[in-house]
Design an enzyme around this catalytic site. Sequence first.
Site, PDB file in Angstrom:
ATOM      1  CB  THR A 214    -158.316 -45.060 -40.039  1.00  0.00           C
ATOM      2  OG1 THR A 214    -157.651 -45.940 -39.696  1.00  0.00           O
ATOM      3  CG2 THR A 214    -159.229 -45.810 -39.397  1.00  0.00           C
ATOM      4  NE  ARG A 242    -151.557 -49.421 -32.038  1.00  0.00           N
ATOM      5  CZ  ARG A 242    -152.549 -47.951 -33.095  1.00  0.00           C
ATOM      6  NH1 ARG A 242    -153.206 -49.139 -34.014  1.00  0.00           N
ATOM      7  NH2 ARG A 242    -153.072 -47.008 -33.388  1.00  0.00           N
ATOM      8  N   GLY A 244    -155.751 -50.223 -31.237  1.00  0.00           N
ATOM      9  CA  GLY A 244    -155.965 -48.636 -31.733  1.00  0.00           C
ATOM     10  C   GLY A 244    -156.838 -48.226 -31.261  1.00  0.00           C
ATOM     11  CB  THR A 265    -158.484 -41.275 -39.613  1.00  0.00           C
ATOM     12  OG1 THR A 265    -157.711 -42.055 -40.200  1.00  0.00           O
ATOM     13  CG2 THR A 265    -158.531 -39.133 -39.502  1.00  0.00           C
ATOM     14  N   GLY A 266    -156.175 -41.646 -36.741  1.00  0.00           N
ATOM     15  CA  GLY A 266    -155.027 -41.053 -36.620  1.00  0.00           C
ATOM     16  C   GLY A 266    -154.304 -41.533 -36.302  1.00  0.00           C
ATOM     17  N   GLY A 268    -153.530 -43.175 -33.328  1.00  0.00           N
ATOM     18  CA  GLY A 268    -154.482 -44.421 -32.155  1.00  0.00           C
ATOM     19  C   GLY A 268    -154.699 -43.951 -30.301  1.00  0.00           C
TER      20      GLY A 268
END
Length: 348
Positions: A214, A242, A244, A265-266, A268
């Site tokens: 991201t 899906r 996030g 970022t990670g 979600g």
Amino acid sequence: MKTFLTNLSIVIFLVSCTTAPEKKEIKNEKINEFAIVIHGGAGTILKKNMTPEKEKAYQDKLKEAITVGYTILKNGGKSIDAVEKTIHVLENSPLFNAGKGAVFTHEETNELDASIMTGNDLNAGAIAGVTDIKNPISLARKVMENSEHVMLSGKGASIFAKEQGIEIVDPKYFYTESRFKSLQRVKEKMKAELDHDGKTAFYDPIIKDSKFGTVGCVALDKNGNITAGTSTGGMTNKRWNRIGDAPIIGSGTYANNATCGVSSTGWGEYFIRAQVAHDISAIMDYKGVSLKEAAREVIQNKLTKLGGTGGIIAVDKNGNMVFEFNTAGMYRASMNAKGEAEVKIYKE
């Protein structure tokens, strides 16, 4: 009567002392007249797995992107323009999981999400699940500025994009060989697990342990306005449309001139549950702590306890810049008002 009033005064004094603690006093000094930070994803990013050529490619692209935004800010431009144009560079690169480099869904398509927020008026725009928008961050801005809504998704978002003159591309534009092969590896591993025990989980270990690409940008301009933006292709092998945290205001993106701007970022699902971006701003506001303290509390304590992985970039109203993550690395860069740039990848 005098004794009663005296006792009442003591009670009032004690109650006020115990129920209304004062905020910590944080230095309110302008560190930078303007500032900009960016990220290109956080996750298991290890130097031993990186070739010198690939490492340089990431560093060069991060430097290119942040220089675009810095130049706009230096010349007196708006933070929203700096954020949008900076993210364009990252969206147009196959190195990151956004735009051109978006990962593939289980159905072997690409579904893109993005959001943007301005801190002076708390206005925001977001799009989710689009498949034909070259630069999702620009569509998110159009939603914010030219519609009465905050978030549009799927086909409706694409129809709005055409009406707004946003560049539409053939979905084939997003195909990259490396991302497609990554999907196939995930599918093969999941099939092997299914054959072995008769069942498998949607969130495979390969997905959980891989880096998240991201992209995001937060900028403070000379007028004191903060803008935050985030763009992503989501999670490899995602299903059922899906969505996030990237397009969720307060989770993946948040900006408030009174406190800070944040891009996340990670993984979600955890950022949504923890409302990570807004929580950092709220802690600053309610507790009176610094951006650095608030970010550390949310990422290293709250998010980690939930089991979430990832990180954030942020800029506060005084130009302080922060990177905070609980993973092995995060593609990131910052540039202050003096033009001093930092580009980093690994945890230090």
